[in-house]
Design a protein around this motif. Structure first.
Motif, PDB file in Angstrom:
ATOM      1  N   ASP A 182      10.357  -7.436   2.353  1.00  0.00           N
ATOM      2  CA  ASP A 182      11.615  -6.289   1.723  1.00  0.00           C
ATOM      3  C   ASP A 182      10.542  -5.697   0.508  1.00  0.00           C
ATOM      4  O   ASP A 182      10.178  -4.787  -0.182  1.00  0.00           O
ATOM      5  CB  ASP A 182      12.364  -6.043   1.500  1.00  0.00           C
ATOM      6  CG  ASP A 182      13.365  -6.054   2.796  1.00  0.00           C
ATOM      7  OD1 ASP A 182      12.732  -5.394   4.070  1.00  0.00           O
ATOM      8  OD2 ASP A 182      13.899  -6.411   3.620  1.00  0.00           O
ATOM      9  N   ILE A 183      10.851  -7.050  -0.044  1.00  0.00           N
ATOM     10  CA  ILE A 183      10.407  -6.869  -1.760  1.00  0.00           C
ATOM     11  C   ILE A 183       8.964  -6.717  -1.729  1.00  0.00           C
ATOM     12  O   ILE A 183       7.867  -5.783  -2.921  1.00  0.00           O
ATOM     13  CB  ILE A 183      10.590  -8.450  -2.440  1.00  0.00           C
ATOM     14  CG1 ILE A 183      11.716  -8.847  -2.853  1.00  0.00           C
ATOM     15  CG2 ILE A 183       9.977  -8.262  -4.234  1.00  0.00           C
ATOM     16  CD1 ILE A 183      11.966  -9.248  -3.409  1.00  0.00           C
ATOM     17  N   VAL A 184       7.804  -7.451  -0.745  1.00  0.00           N
ATOM     18  CA  VAL A 184       6.768  -7.156  -1.131  1.00  0.00           C
ATOM     19  C   VAL A 184       5.790  -5.691  -0.774  1.00  0.00           C
ATOM     20  O   VAL A 184       5.330  -5.094  -1.104  1.00  0.00           O
ATOM     21  CB  VAL A 184       6.034  -7.946   0.068  1.00  0.00           C
ATOM     22  CG1 VAL A 184       4.493  -7.383   0.452  1.00  0.00           C
ATOM     23  CG2 VAL A 184       5.970  -9.452  -0.288  1.00  0.00           C
ATOM     24  N   VAL A 185       6.515  -4.933   0.428  1.00  0.00           N
ATOM     25  CA  VAL A 185       6.488  -3.527  -0.062  1.00  0.00           C
ATOM     26  C   VAL A 185       7.343  -2.660  -0.472  1.00  0.00           C
ATOM     27  O   VAL A 185       6.064  -1.786  -0.721  1.00  0.00           O
ATOM     28  CB  VAL A 185       7.161  -3.320   2.265  1.00  0.00           C
ATOM     29  CG1 VAL A 185       7.090  -1.902   2.511  1.00  0.00           C
ATOM     30  CG2 VAL A 185       7.027  -4.347   2.886  1.00  0.00           C
ATOM     31  N   LYS A 186       7.732  -2.322  -1.068  1.00  0.00           N
ATOM     32  CA  LYS A 186       8.154  -1.804  -2.042  1.00  0.00           C
ATOM     33  C   LYS A 186       7.023  -1.697  -3.321  1.00  0.00           C
ATOM     34  O   LYS A 186       7.182  -1.272  -3.709  1.00  0.00           O
ATOM     35  CB  LYS A 186      10.110  -2.365  -2.764  1.00  0.00           C
ATOM     36  CG  LYS A 186      10.851  -2.316  -1.787  1.00  0.00           C
ATOM     37  CD  LYS A 186      11.046  -0.862  -1.048  1.00  0.00           C
ATOM     38  CE  LYS A 186      12.307  -0.758  -0.525  1.00  0.00           C
ATOM     39  NZ  LYS A 186      12.408   0.799   0.450  1.00  0.00           N
ATOM     40  N   THR A 187       7.165  -2.616  -3.408  1.00  0.00           N
ATOM     41  CA  THR A 187       6.233  -3.362  -4.479  1.00  0.00           C
ATOM     42  C   THR A 187       4.555  -2.568  -4.573  1.00  0.00           C
ATOM     43  O   THR A 187       4.347  -2.099  -5.200  1.00  0.00           O
ATOM     44  CB  THR A 187       5.659  -5.020  -5.075  1.00  0.00           C
ATOM     45  OG1 THR A 187       6.973  -5.695  -5.459  1.00  0.00           O
ATOM     46  CG2 THR A 187       4.736  -4.792  -5.994  1.00  0.00           C
ATOM     47  N   ILE A 188       4.453  -2.526  -3.235  1.00  0.00           N
ATOM     48  CA  ILE A 188       3.152  -2.077  -2.787  1.00  0.00           C
ATOM     49  C   ILE A 188       3.149  -0.842  -2.827  1.00  0.00           C
ATOM     50  O   ILE A 188       2.604   0.065  -3.309  1.00  0.00           O
ATOM     51  CB  ILE A 188       2.213  -3.110  -1.542  1.00  0.00           C
ATOM     52  CG1 ILE A 188       1.808  -4.344  -1.614  1.00  0.00           C
ATOM     53  CG2 ILE A 188       1.404  -2.522  -0.761  1.00  0.00           C
ATOM     54  CD1 ILE A 188       1.647  -5.084  -0.393  1.00  0.00           C
ATOM     55  N   GLU A 189       4.545  -0.085  -2.284  1.00  0.00           N
ATOM     56  CA  GLU A 189       4.825   1.297  -1.811  1.00  0.00           C
ATOM     57  C   GLU A 189       4.346   1.708  -3.691  1.00  0.00           C
ATOM     58  O   GLU A 189       4.154   2.552  -3.472  1.00  0.00           O
ATOM     59  CB  GLU A 189       5.376   1.445  -0.820  1.00  0.00           C
ATOM     60  CG  GLU A 189       5.283   1.355   0.103  1.00  0.00           C
ATOM     61  CD  GLU A 189       6.083   1.196   1.142  1.00  0.00           C
ATOM     62  OE1 GLU A 189       6.339   1.164   2.632  1.00  0.00           O
ATOM     63  OE2 GLU A 189       7.468   1.944   0.744  1.00  0.00           O
ATOM     64  N   GLY A 190       5.573   1.064  -4.569  1.00  0.00           N
ATOM     65  CA  GLY A 190       5.737   1.592  -5.942  1.00  0.00           C
ATOM     66  C   GLY A 190       4.082   1.812  -6.294  1.00  0.00           C
ATOM     67  O   GLY A 190       4.064   3.120  -6.993  1.00  0.00           O
ATOM     68  N   GLN A 247       4.067  -0.175   6.909  1.00  0.00           N
ATOM     69  CA  GLN A 247       4.835  -0.829   5.708  1.00  0.00           C
ATOM     70  C   GLN A 247       4.280  -2.567   5.216  1.00  0.00           C
ATOM     71  O   GLN A 247       4.921  -3.510   4.945  1.00  0.00           O
ATOM     72  CB  GLN A 247       6.323  -1.281   6.948  1.00  0.00           C
ATOM     73  CG  GLN A 247       6.769  -0.540   7.097  1.00  0.00           C
ATOM     74  CD  GLN A 247       7.696  -0.112   6.568  1.00  0.00           C
ATOM     75  OE1 GLN A 247       8.889  -0.420   5.665  1.00  0.00           O
ATOM     76  NE2 GLN A 247       8.125   1.324   5.481  1.00  0.00           N
ATOM     77  N   ALA A 248       3.611  -2.236   4.563  1.00  0.00           N
ATOM     78  CA  ALA A 248       2.379  -3.020   4.194  1.00  0.00           C
ATOM     79  C   ALA A 248       1.689  -4.131   4.577  1.00  0.00           C
ATOM     80  O   ALA A 248       1.966  -5.835   4.411  1.00  0.00           O
ATOM     81  CB  ALA A 248       2.803  -3.455   2.634  1.00  0.00           C
ATOM     82  N   GLY A 249       2.003  -4.253   6.190  1.00  0.00           N
ATOM     83  CA  GLY A 249       1.775  -4.784   7.183  1.00  0.00           C
ATOM     84  C   GLY A 249       2.638  -6.110   7.905  1.00  0.00           C
ATOM     85  O   GLY A 249       2.881  -6.916   8.308  1.00  0.00           O
ATOM     86  N   LYS A 250       4.234  -5.262   6.771  1.00  0.00           N
ATOM     87  CA  LYS A 250       5.482  -5.325   7.531  1.00  0.00           C
ATOM     88  C   LYS A 250       5.866  -5.715   9.290  1.00  0.00           C
ATOM     89  O   LYS A 250       6.363  -6.437   9.636  1.00  0.00           O
ATOM     90  CB  LYS A 250       7.099  -5.662   6.632  1.00  0.00           C
ATOM     91  CG  LYS A 250       8.620  -5.866   7.006  1.00  0.00           C
ATOM     92  CD  LYS A 250       8.896  -5.382   6.377  1.00  0.00           C
ATOM     93  CE  LYS A 250      10.564  -5.190   6.890  1.00  0.00           C
ATOM     94  NZ  LYS A 250      11.448  -5.140   6.112  1.00  0.00           N
TER      95      LYS A 250
END
Length: 396
Positions: A182-190, A247-250
């Motif tokens: 979840d942190i990975v996705v939020k960081t990349i999207e942000g 979702q950034a690969g999620k």
């Protein structure tokens, strides 16, 4: 998951972007164009105008980082990029994760560097103490801080060593390399969303130059560069949409299968931005050189009558019959009708040397009803610039 059961996307058709040939073709083409334009920019700045600046330093750093990412992207195809991760060995997965770290760190660095370079260029164009000049300074500070933060998080993905990421321990990893997806996705999207916003702000400043009077830039060239900037922004938006969708690969554990598209879009986006930053400096010199090679000539042929009165010609009054010399006075002016009458009477007087039409046409200098002169103008056309052009004419 049952080991005997294949993954859901295992039998999906392989996308075109997942083939190594596609990745090589795009990356090599962009790298050749990028380094060629950057070299010509530096040559122009240092050897022609002798006016290097901070914008040159930042654009070189951006080109180095994006080149690092493109080369790593090509190398990663040897370690399973574009293939299903289930088919890779642990050593291949480890090597791929190293490439993934290098690509991500080089991308976040290059996006910030190229924006700062463009803003430094704008500072050399707009007048000091104006609102636009102060706004550019403000944005340069904001983008610089934003870029420094993400660059630090990209290169120092884990503490005390980034090796924890590709070794699989996850010790000290955070942001886009965190074990928490979840942190990975939020960081990349942000990062992607803010990057697109900054892209449009930088583009808007360039767009404003079109409406500035007496701006030290070429109007048509600026429009072309703005169009290239729009294309770069479109790739950024496309990348953001792809990241949000996947979702950034999620949404898939098959990282090597879903990563080629967003990574390739990242390389294309930054490369086009670097081309926009370098092209304005050397293109005027290239244009002038082409004008010297491809020369266009204009021929203007005009014809006009030497005598404007169809009924009056200058002719000797006595030379037709007696061969005496004309005095050039008014008494020598005769009408065409009288000349024709004299010719007829000359023939009737049995003058043998005037009976031959061929001889008569050569002896009579005014035998033709009209005589004309032609003027040929030859001019070399060169490109017209604002404020005047150059046009050379020679009359034959």
């Amino acid at each position: 998951m049952d080991p005997s059961t294949p993954p859901p996307n295992f039998f999906d058709k392989k996308p075109l972007v997942n083939y190594p040939a596609t990745i090589y073709g795009v990356c090599i083409t962009l790298m050749v164009m990028l380094w060629l334009t950057t070299s010509m920019r530096l040559w122009t700045r240092f050897r022609i105008v002798n006016s290097p600046g901070l914008d040159d330093l930042f654009v070189v750093l951006a080109v180095i980082h994006v080149s690092m990412g493109a080369i790593t992207l090509c190398v990663s195809t040897k370690f399973g990029l574009g293939q299903h991760i289930y088919l890779l060995t642990p050593q291949q997965i480890r090597s791929f994760l190293i490439c993934h770290w290098l690509i991500g760190a080089s991308y976040v660095s290059s996006t910030a560097l190229i924006k700062v370079s463009l803003l430094c260029q704008y500072l050399r164009i707009f007048e000091r103490s104006t609102f636009t000049y102060l706004f550019i300074q403000f944005m340069a500070v904001i983008i610089g801080l934003w870029g420094f933060a993400f660059t630090f998080m990209g290169w120092f993905a884990c503490f005390p060593s980034p090796a924890a990421f590709w070794n699989g321990t996850g010790k000290g990893c955070y942001a886009s390399f965190s074990p928490n997806l979840d942190i990975v996705v939020k960081t990349i999207e942000g990062h992607s969303a803010v990057n697109v916003i900054f892209d449009f702000i930088v583009l808007a400043i360039a767009f404003r130059l079109i409406f500035v009077k007496d701006a030290p830039v070429n109007g048509k060239g600026l429009i072309a560069l703005v169009c290239m900037g729009i294309v770069s922004c479109c790739f950024g938006v496309w990348r953001l949409a792809d990241i949000v969708e996947t979702q950034a690969g999620k949404s898939s554990a098959d990282l090597t299968w879903v990563e080629p598209m967003p990574v390739l879009l990242s390389i294309v986006e930054v490369c086009i931005a670097c081309l926009c930053a370098s092209t304005p400096f050397f293109w005027p010199i290239i244009r002038d050189g082409l004008n010297k090679i491809f020369v266009m000539y204009e021929f203007n042929v005009s014809s006009e009558s030497r005598y404007h009165d169809d009924h009056v010609e200058l002719a000797p009054t006595t030379s037709w019959e007696a061969g005496t010399k004309s005095t050039g006075g008014k008494e020598d002016i005769r009408s065409l009708g009288s000349i024709s009458g004299d010719l007829e009477s000359s023939k009737a007087s049995n003058l043998q040397h005037y009976r031959n039409d061929y001889v008569q046409n050569h002896v009579d200098p005014f035998g033709e009803e009209f005589q004309t002169e032609a003027t040929v103008k030859v001019g070399r056309q060169t490109s017209k610039k604002k404020g005047g052009g150059v046009h050379l004419d020679s009359t034959i």
